[in-house]
Design a protein around this motif. Structure first.
Motif, PDB file in Angstrom:
ATOM      1  N   LEU A   1     -16.757   6.702 -51.399  1.00 31.35           N
ATOM      2  CA  LEU A   1     -17.070   5.278 -51.502  1.00 31.35           C
ATOM      3  C   LEU A   1     -17.401   4.689 -50.130  1.00 31.35           C
ATOM      4  O   LEU A   1     -18.261   3.807 -50.013  1.00 31.35           O
ATOM      5  CB  LEU A   1     -15.891   4.532 -52.131  1.00 31.35           C
ATOM      6  N   TRP A   2     -16.713   5.168 -49.104  1.00 30.14           N
ATOM      7  CA  TRP A   2     -17.033   4.730 -47.730  1.00 30.14           C
ATOM      8  C   TRP A   2     -18.484   5.036 -47.415  1.00 30.14           C
ATOM      9  O   TRP A   2     -19.211   4.204 -46.859  1.00 30.14           O
ATOM     10  CB  TRP A   2     -16.112   5.432 -46.739  1.00 30.14           C
ATOM     11  N   GLU A   3     -18.944   6.248 -47.765  1.00 30.82           N
ATOM     12  CA  GLU A   3     -20.318   6.669 -47.502  1.00 30.82           C
ATOM     13  C   GLU A   3     -21.317   5.767 -48.214  1.00 30.82           C
ATOM     14  O   GLU A   3     -22.367   5.405 -47.679  1.00 30.82           O
ATOM     15  CB  GLU A   3     -20.508   8.124 -47.972  1.00 30.82           C
ATOM     16  N   LYS A   4     -20.953   5.353 -49.465  1.00 30.79           N
ATOM     17  CA  LYS A   4     -21.859   4.523 -50.269  1.00 30.79           C
ATOM     18  C   LYS A   4     -21.961   3.097 -49.710  1.00 30.79           C
ATOM     19  O   LYS A   4     -23.005   2.456 -49.797  1.00 30.79           O
ATOM     20  CB  LYS A   4     -21.363   4.450 -51.714  1.00 30.79           C
ATOM     21  N   TYR A   5     -20.855   2.604 -49.150  1.00 33.88           N
ATOM     22  CA  TYR A   5     -20.790   1.184 -48.769  1.00 33.88           C
ATOM     23  C   TYR A   5     -21.041   0.918 -47.287  1.00 33.88           C
ATOM     24  O   TYR A   5     -21.191  -0.236 -46.896  1.00 33.88           O
ATOM     25  CB  TYR A   5     -19.411   0.604 -49.134  1.00 33.88           C
ATOM     26  N   LYS A   6     -21.129   1.963 -46.447  1.00 39.79           N
ATOM     27  CA  LYS A   6     -21.131   1.741 -45.001  1.00 39.79           C
ATOM     28  C   LYS A   6     -22.336   0.936 -44.529  1.00 39.79           C
ATOM     29  O   LYS A   6     -22.279   0.254 -43.505  1.00 39.79           O
ATOM     30  CB  LYS A   6     -21.046   3.070 -44.257  1.00 39.79           C
TER      31      LYS A   6
ATOM     32  N   ASP B   1     -21.967  -2.940 -47.225  1.00 44.36           N
ATOM     33  CA  ASP B   1     -20.804  -3.839 -47.191  1.00 44.36           C
ATOM     34  C   ASP B   1     -19.741  -3.209 -46.299  1.00 44.36           C
ATOM     35  O   ASP B   1     -18.899  -2.442 -46.755  1.00 44.36           O
ATOM     36  CB  ASP B   1     -20.268  -4.060 -48.606  1.00 44.36           C
ATOM     37  N   GLN B   2     -19.798  -3.551 -45.001  1.00 43.80           N
ATOM     38  CA  GLN B   2     -18.917  -2.887 -44.043  1.00 43.80           C
ATOM     39  C   GLN B   2     -17.445  -3.197 -44.270  1.00 43.80           C
ATOM     40  O   GLN B   2     -16.584  -2.346 -44.020  1.00 43.80           O
ATOM     41  CB  GLN B   2     -19.333  -3.267 -42.623  1.00 43.80           C
ATOM     42  N   ASN B   3     -17.127  -4.396 -44.751  1.00 45.30           N
ATOM     43  CA  ASN B   3     -15.723  -4.734 -45.018  1.00 45.30           C
ATOM     44  C   ASN B   3     -15.149  -3.845 -46.107  1.00 45.30           C
ATOM     45  O   ASN B   3     -14.019  -3.356 -46.005  1.00 45.30           O
ATOM     46  CB  ASN B   3     -15.602  -6.209 -45.406  1.00 45.30           C
ATOM     47  N   SER B   4     -15.916  -3.642 -47.182  1.00 46.95           N
ATOM     48  CA  SER B   4     -15.461  -2.756 -48.262  1.00 46.95           C
ATOM     49  C   SER B   4     -15.312  -1.325 -47.751  1.00 46.95           C
ATOM     50  O   SER B   4     -14.347  -0.634 -48.067  1.00 46.95           O
ATOM     51  CB  SER B   4     -16.442  -2.797 -49.432  1.00 46.95           C
ATOM     52  N   ALA B   5     -16.292  -0.868 -46.950  1.00 45.29           N
ATOM     53  CA  ALA B   5     -16.222   0.484 -46.398  1.00 45.29           C
ATOM     54  C   ALA B   5     -14.964   0.660 -45.550  1.00 45.29           C
ATOM     55  O   ALA B   5     -14.271   1.683 -45.637  1.00 45.29           O
ATOM     56  CB  ALA B   5     -17.472   0.770 -45.573  1.00 45.29           C
ATOM     57  N   LEU B   6     -14.648  -0.352 -44.733  1.00 46.65           N
ATOM     58  CA  LEU B   6     -13.447  -0.294 -43.890  1.00 46.65           C
ATOM     59  C   LEU B   6     -12.182  -0.210 -44.743  1.00 46.65           C
ATOM     60  O   LEU B   6     -11.271   0.568 -44.445  1.00 46.65           O
ATOM     61  CB  LEU B   6     -13.402  -1.523 -42.988  1.00 46.65           C
TER      62      LEU B   6
ATOM     63  N   ILE C   1     -16.838   2.320 -38.380  1.00 52.46           N
ATOM     64  CA  ILE C   1     -17.046   0.935 -38.845  1.00 52.46           C
ATOM     65  C   ILE C   1     -16.587  -0.059 -37.776  1.00 52.46           C
ATOM     66  O   ILE C   1     -17.264  -1.063 -37.521  1.00 52.46           O
ATOM     67  CB  ILE C   1     -16.284   0.685 -40.162  1.00 52.46           C
ATOM     68  N   LEU C   2     -15.444   0.209 -37.145  1.00 52.74           N
ATOM     69  CA  LEU C   2     -14.947  -0.694 -36.097  1.00 52.74           C
ATOM     70  C   LEU C   2     -15.928  -0.752 -34.924  1.00 52.74           C
ATOM     71  O   LEU C   2     -16.124  -1.810 -34.318  1.00 52.74           O
ATOM     72  CB  LEU C   2     -13.571  -0.231 -35.624  1.00 52.74           C
ATOM     73  N   ARG C   3     -16.569   0.374 -34.607  1.00 51.82           N
ATOM     74  CA  ARG C   3     -17.582   0.385 -33.535  1.00 51.82           C
ATOM     75  C   ARG C   3     -18.768  -0.499 -33.910  1.00 51.82           C
ATOM     76  O   ARG C   3     -19.253  -1.304 -33.121  1.00 51.82           O
ATOM     77  CB  ARG C   3     -18.050   1.826 -33.299  1.00 51.82           C
TER      78      ARG C   3
ATOM     79  N   VAL D   1     -23.432  -8.393 -45.156  1.00 50.96           N
ATOM     80  CA  VAL D   1     -22.723  -7.247 -44.565  1.00 50.96           C
ATOM     81  C   VAL D   1     -21.701  -7.647 -43.506  1.00 50.96           C
ATOM     82  O   VAL D   1     -20.922  -6.823 -43.071  1.00 50.96           O
ATOM     83  CB  VAL D   1     -23.716  -6.230 -43.956  1.00 50.96           C
ATOM     84  N   ASP D   2     -21.698  -8.920 -43.063  1.00 49.91           N
ATOM     85  CA  ASP D   2     -20.711  -9.422 -42.097  1.00 49.91           C
ATOM     86  C   ASP D   2     -20.687  -8.584 -40.816  1.00 49.91           C
ATOM     87  O   ASP D   2     -19.703  -7.945 -40.488  1.00 49.91           O
ATOM     88  CB  ASP D   2     -19.315  -9.450 -42.750  1.00 49.91           C
TER      89      ASP D   2
END
Length: 913
Positions: free
Chosen positions: A14-19, A22-27, A56-58, A240-241
């Motif tokens: 799911l991280w791969e799909k959302y990165k 939607d970065q918040n969801s990926a995080l 994601i933090l980077r 994507v914030d």
């Protein structure tokens, strides 16, 4: 999913799909994978989760946190000796260093991984490295080398058709050409990259391209195109914030509006950027925005403001320059001090004095650390204390909002029921002016008008109390007489419910100055509360006396009582012990609150003691000053107490309704409403009444009606629960239900319909509308039964049932018939046993669905089979009769003729010709 390694891998997928969308969801997915991996002690999953969290933090610009997680991931993969993943982490560490302008460290990490990628023929990783190296060249303005490396990276990703990589390389090439002002070369790269990013759902990448396209069109002075593109970039970056890119897009919008001459819009956007706390972290952004504001005010000829922003640009630039110089100076000074220390330590290593100095220094440092820790701890405690106070305040506000919502829901219910009972007879009179209202209808209108008036008066009293405008109106009078009159107004209510109501008020005169209206309201509210929460045939006592200069009023009941934990809150505004739809009595939640406020206004106190199922006692104490009068006032009683004798309960024998018409069960706890609905429907239907959900359910089970009308808010079982029971019980699932309620919200209506209610009416409702809906539902069921009786060959349960439960029941009955119709001993008792139903239940169910009794249904089924066999010339009449379960040929002929209007032999001869 179970909490195992599979679930960890799903989080990573799911991280791969959302990165990129939607970065918040990926995080969040990376964090969940990290938690579960720690719990399972799953090292591979833990390393992957930390690595992805760092990436994601980077991208969010949180460099310190990103480096922490990437280095932890590198450590885990080094322990696992996973060379491939180690390479990935080092590349992303290099990208982090590159973002921090540490190009030398970044290049070192890239060149360390590049040979491994080439050896493993990992073209995607190799392309990433060339891409990042090209970016370093471009940053150093070595554009030719940058383009060369980007093109090589593009060639590699095209060979493996890796769409994200292709789009990234195209975007980077377009960026370089745009930087060196070759916009015509840049545009094709941007457009091709945009198509790919939109196809793979990369919102952040697409936003960056729209932004770059906007800047190109701005340079070309095509302002409308520039504005359209920047708006598209803005919409995507909001989704994507991403703070870094968000501020770039905002700055781009401000720049476009400035070039278009829309100075105010440009200034507003620029100031929004400066007011954002996150934006303040980016010094170069601040310089650009202040420079834009200087230019905007200069063009507006507001030179003072333009001059101030120019000074700010200089100040921020100087600050940045000084910071850089200071950083270099500190580095040099640190190196010099280190060298000096090394020399001193070498010279004084053998001397005891250096040890003493070192120990003293360590002691001082330790003391400083302790003092600093204490200060930090105190600050943390202070901040935590403020946080807790704020949280408590928020909780109180939320609770107040909840209580207010409950109050308004309850008060609307209080208004809607009497409004329906007033509106109904008036509408009836309006439609037929020649038919006067009955005396009972007039009394009902008056009762409910008084009820509405009392509610309105209570609300007005509350508003006056809140405004501080309610004052005492003191007049001379007999306090005991006032209270006696108020209390005896409940006599008829007590007789009606067979409640033993005892009034204990001295027969003497207590002449004093007091506010009659407010004292009556207090006693009225307390007694109303006592009657409301007491069962029929219980005991209620009202006791009044005067001790010294205090008037003492006690209202004691033997009702349901109040739990100890609820007693401190019962006098609070809007509070109700039971706010559910199954509360035993209707109430608005303002009576006790108003009473307490009025007692307080008089300078008195009100207390409550109570036990569950034992009853409650409310005690009011009010200071009062007796006035001695010269004239003698006669009193007429020798007894200290006045006890109202309860009348012997009378029984009304209802005439049995023998009409052959549909039966309707009316379930309504408001007696006026119950009687009103009954009187409106009784001309066309037989009516069975119930005053609560439990009683209604028992009556529906024991003698199923043709239709049920139920209120939503009732004691014990509410309308929602009752409807669910009716629709899920095989004996009652066929019965249509109309739900009445004062709750007019769409959510309440949907909740009622979802439980299976066939119709939903909101109070106050039109009587004609209720009658029409009842008629329609009854006719609908009659049409379905008629369809069943007219079916000549096959019976389709789907066409003659409304609910899936009824359909399943009929299918079960038909399957039973098909398996046993040839058995002459199979009859109604066997049907009862097979279906697990009593004779009455089976008869009621089948009669409601098919309009035929179980015996008729079985006989007609056998006759239909016989008719089919006769039509197909299968056997002679005797054999067919025995085959379908008839032992008596004359009875078979008689039944067949009744069904088909011709004897079997004539039917047989007719079919064989």
């Amino acid at each position: 999913m179970k909490e195992d390694t599979t679930k960890v891998n799903k989080y990573l997928t799911l991280w791969e799909k959302y990165k990129r969308i939607d970065q918040n969801s990926a995080l969040n997915f990376a964090i969940e994978a990290e938690k579960l991996s720690k719990k399972l002690k799953f090292k591979d999953g833990l390393g992957e989760a930390k690595y992805r969290r760092g990436v994601i933090l980077r991208d969010k610009g949180l460099n310190v946190e990103s480096q922490k997680y990437l280095e932890e991931a590198l450590s885990i993969f080094s322990e696992l000796d996973d060379l491939r993943t180690i390479g990935f982490v080092k590349i992303d560490l290099g990208k982090l260093k590159q973002n921090q302008s540490k190009h030398k460290e970044a290049l070192s990490l890239y060149l360390e991984v590049l040979p491994i990628a080439k050896k493993n023929n990992d073209k995607n990783t190799e392309a990433r490295i060339y891409n990042y190296i090209a970016a370093i060249y471009a940053t150093q303005k070595q554009y030719v080398e940058g383009i060369k490396n980007y093109e090589h990276a593009l060639k590699l990703v095209r060979e493996i058709n890796h769409l994200p990589g292709i789009s990234a390389c195209l975007l980077n090439l377009g960026t370089v050409y745009a930087t060196i002002l070759e916009n015509d070369k840049a545009l094709p790269y941007f457009k091709e990259s945009l198509e790919i990013k939109e196809s793979i759902g990369d919102k952040l990448g697409a936003s960056r391209i729209w932004y770059k396209l906007a800047m190109i069109y701005l340079e070309k002075k095509q302002y409308n195109l520039a504005e359209n593109n920047i708006k598209k970039a803005y919409d995507l970056v909001i989704a994507v914030d991403h703070p870094n890119h968000f501020f770039d897009v905002q700055y781009g919008m401000a720049l476009i509006f400035l070039e278009k001459g829309e100075h105010n819009r440009s200034i507003d956007i620029a100031k929004k950027i400066l007011s954002n706390a996150k934006a303040s972290k980016y010094t170069t952004l601040s310089i650009r925005v202040h420079r834009l504001l200087h230019k905007a005010y200069n063009q507006k000829k507001e030179y003072e403001k333009a001059y101030n922003y120019a000074l700010k640009v200089i100040a921020i630039s100087d600050s940045l320059y000084n910071q850089n110089i200071l950083s270099v100076t500190n580095d040099m000074e640190a190196k010099y001090q280190n060298e000096q220390k090394a020399t001193e330590i070498a010279l004084l290593a053998s001397e005891n004095k250096s040890k003493t100095i070192t120990l003293a220094k360590q002691k001082n440092e330790r003391n400083a650390i302790i003092a600093f820790s204490i200060i930090i701890l105190l600050l943390a405690m202070l901040l935590f204390s403020q946080y807790r106070l704020k949280q408590k305040s928020n909780d109180k506000l939320k609770e107040l909002d909840r209580l207010k919502s409950n109050f308004f829901a309850n008060i609307s219910h209080e208004f809607r029921t009497p409004l329906t009972l007033i509106k109904g007879p008036i509408e009836k009179l309006e439609k037929d002016p020649n038919t006067p209202l009955s005396i009972e209808s007039v009394k009902m209108i008056k009762r409910n008008s008084n009820r509405l008036l009392n509610l309105v008066n209570q609300l007005l009293e509350l508003s006056k109390l809140d405004a501080g405008s309610l004052k005492l109106e003191l007049k001379e009078g007999n306090v005991y007489k006032c209270l006696r009159v108020a209390a005896t107004s409940f006599d008829s209510h007590a007789e009606q419910r067979n409640i033993y109501f005892k009034i204990s008020i001295p027969d003497t005169v207590l002449w004093a100055l007091f506010d009659r209206d407010k004292l009556e309201k207090i006693i009225y509210n307390l007694l109303s509360n006592a009657f409301k929460f007491s069962e029929d045939s219980s005991v209620i006592i009202c006791k009044v006396d005067c001790i010294d200069t205090s008037l003492r009023i006690e209202v004691i009941d033997s009702g349901c009582g109040i739990a100890k934990e609820n007693i401190p809150f019962i006098f609070d505004r809007f509070y109700q012990v039971d706010s559910s739809t199954t509360k035993e009595r209707e109430g608005s939640g303002i009576g006790l609150s108003l009473s307490k406020d009025l007692v307080t206004l008089m300078g008195g106190t009100i207390l409550c003691t109570s036990e569950i199922n034992q009853g409650s006692c409310f005690t009011v104490t009010i200071p009062i000053h007796e006035i001695k009068v010269k004239t003698k006032i006669d009193v007429t009683s020798s007894n200290e107490m006045i006890i109202t004798d309860t009348k012997i309960e009378t029984f009304e024998f209802h005439k049995h309704d023998s009409r052959d018409i549909p039966t309707i069960l009316v379930i309504e706890d408001n007696l006026d409403m119950n009687e009103f609905i009954t009187q409106e429907l009784i001309k066309k239907y037989k009516i069975v009444q119930a005053t609560n959900g439990k009683d209604g359910w028992q009556k529906a089970l024991s003698n199923p009606p043709d239709l049920i009308i139920t209120d939503l808010m009732m004691p014990g079982i509410d309308g929602i629960e009752l409807c669910a029971k009716v629709k899920t019980e095989i004996h009652t699932s066929h019965i249509p239900v109309i739900m009445l309620t004062a709750k007019a919200g769409l959510d309440n209506k949907i909740e009622g319909l979802e439980t299976g209610a066939d119709d939903y009416l909101t109070k106050p409702f039109d009587v004609h509308e209720l009658q029409t809906r009842v008629d329609n539902l009854i006719k609908q069921r009659q049409k379905l039964r008629h369809l069943f009786r007219n079916t000549t060959t096959q019976i389709d349960p789907k066409k003659i049932t409304v609910t899936s439960l009824d359909q399943k029941f009929l299918e079960e009955v038909l399957s039973l018939f098909e398996a046993n119709f040839s058995d002459p001993s199979f009859g109604v008792p066997e049907m009862q046993k097979a279906l697990g139903m009593s004779k009455t239940q089976l008869h009621s169910k089948l009669k409601a669905l098919t309009n035929e009794s179980p015996g008729q249904l079985l006989r007609n089924f056998r006759l239909k089979i016989a008719e089919q066999l006769l039509s197909q010339k299968e056997d002679n009449i005797t054999q067919i009769a025995y085959k379908v379960g008839f032992n008596n040929l004359s009875y078979f002929a008689k039944c067949f003729k009744e069904r088909y209007a011709v004897v079997p032999s004539a039917y047989y001869i007719h079919k064989t010709k």
